[in-house]
Design an enzyme around this catalytic site. Sequence first.
Site, short mmCIF file in Angstrom:
data_model
loop_
_atom_site.label_atom_id
_atom_site.label_comp_id
_atom_site.label_asym_id
_atom_site.label_seq_id
_atom_site.Cartn_x
_atom_site.Cartn_y
_atom_site.Cartn_z
N TYR A 134 5.68 -3.48 1.85
CA TYR A 134 5.04 -4.12 0.68
C TYR A 134 3.54 -3.86 0.69
O TYR A 134 2.95 -3.44 -0.32
CB TYR A 134 5.35 -5.62 0.71
CG TYR A 134 4.99 -6.38 -0.55
CD1 TYR A 134 5.89 -6.47 -1.61
CD2 TYR A 134 3.76 -7.04 -0.68
CE1 TYR A 134 5.57 -7.19 -2.76
CE2 TYR A 134 3.44 -7.76 -1.82
CZ TYR A 134 4.35 -7.84 -2.86
OH TYR A 134 4.02 -8.54 -3.99
N ASN B 61 4.30 -3.95 -13.77
CA ASN B 61 4.34 -5.27 -13.11
C ASN B 61 5.56 -5.49 -12.21
O ASN B 61 5.49 -6.28 -11.26
CB ASN B 61 4.31 -6.34 -14.22
CG ASN B 61 4.76 -7.69 -13.73
OD1 ASN B 61 3.99 -8.45 -13.14
ND2 ASN B 61 6.04 -8.03 -13.94
#
Length: 258
Positions: free
Chosen positions: A162, A96
């Site tokens: 990203y 995560n």
Amino acid sequence: MTLSRLSRSIDGKVAIVTGAASGMGRATAHLFGDEGASVALLDIDSEKLDSVVSEMHEAGYNARGWLLDLSDRGAIQGVVDEIAEHFGGIDILINNAGISIPVAVDSEDYGAAWDKVVAVLLTAQIMMIRAALPHLRAAECGRIVNIASTEGLGATRYGSPYTAAKTGVLGLTRSLAVEFGREAITVNCICPGPINTGMTAGIPEENKVVFAKRRTALGRYAEPEEVAHATLSLVLPAMQYVTGVTLPVDGGLTIKNA
Ligand code: NAD
């Protein structure tokens, strides 16, 4: 008909949650603790990590924190083995942890931003999986959930490292789902939409409201726990025929045209 006795509980399982000191990782660690799992919390931020581990202990959950910079590849295996030894195995891995560094392609800082973002968002996920694999193989039903993003399904200006890394997470998930399928280890990925976490804390509230009303079907940002519940559903022992999927948890952002 007689229902099978497949378990709908993670009670007694051991779960690793990376980036557990804040946002979705913190909520996932809490939810898993509340469901009776033993939780190993990994993070680079020692102060926040200590405080989340303390709040989990206060709530009566079985939890321990490990300080780890996930971009330090060489440190990952040792920590994962220590977790397995401490809790007696590993059943669940939640990849995560994340950072976001908006940067234009022609910026001077681009190379450094690319290296950092790809290291934390993508390379660390596969390194964690490689390190945990022997333990997941030894588990009854190993479960891996990789957190990607709706930025892995679309794109936002100045987000190329990203978006590239998150799109890589989708491919990694599919590939490993196929590779581990016959071992009954499932690998799935979640694409959160706009969520109220540390990562989005700097966005002014009025901008968030306008964005969410315009772009999501539900018309709002989500709270981290709402993603944690989706993650939980993917790691239940009974959830054994779902693998390689990309699950948007985005309030309908990816399906809304107008
Ligand atoms: P957050 O900033 O609240 O939490 C991220 C955690 O990761 C922090 O505790 C941070 O210390 C940790 N971390 C960062 N770099 C690390 C490193 N090198 N080693 C170890 N830990 C590190 O953010 P969040 O929104 O809860 O992020 C969780 C995941 O969700 C990330 O992968 C993020 O990219 C993704 N995501 C977030 C949103 C959103 O709207 N917040 C949307 C889509 C996807």
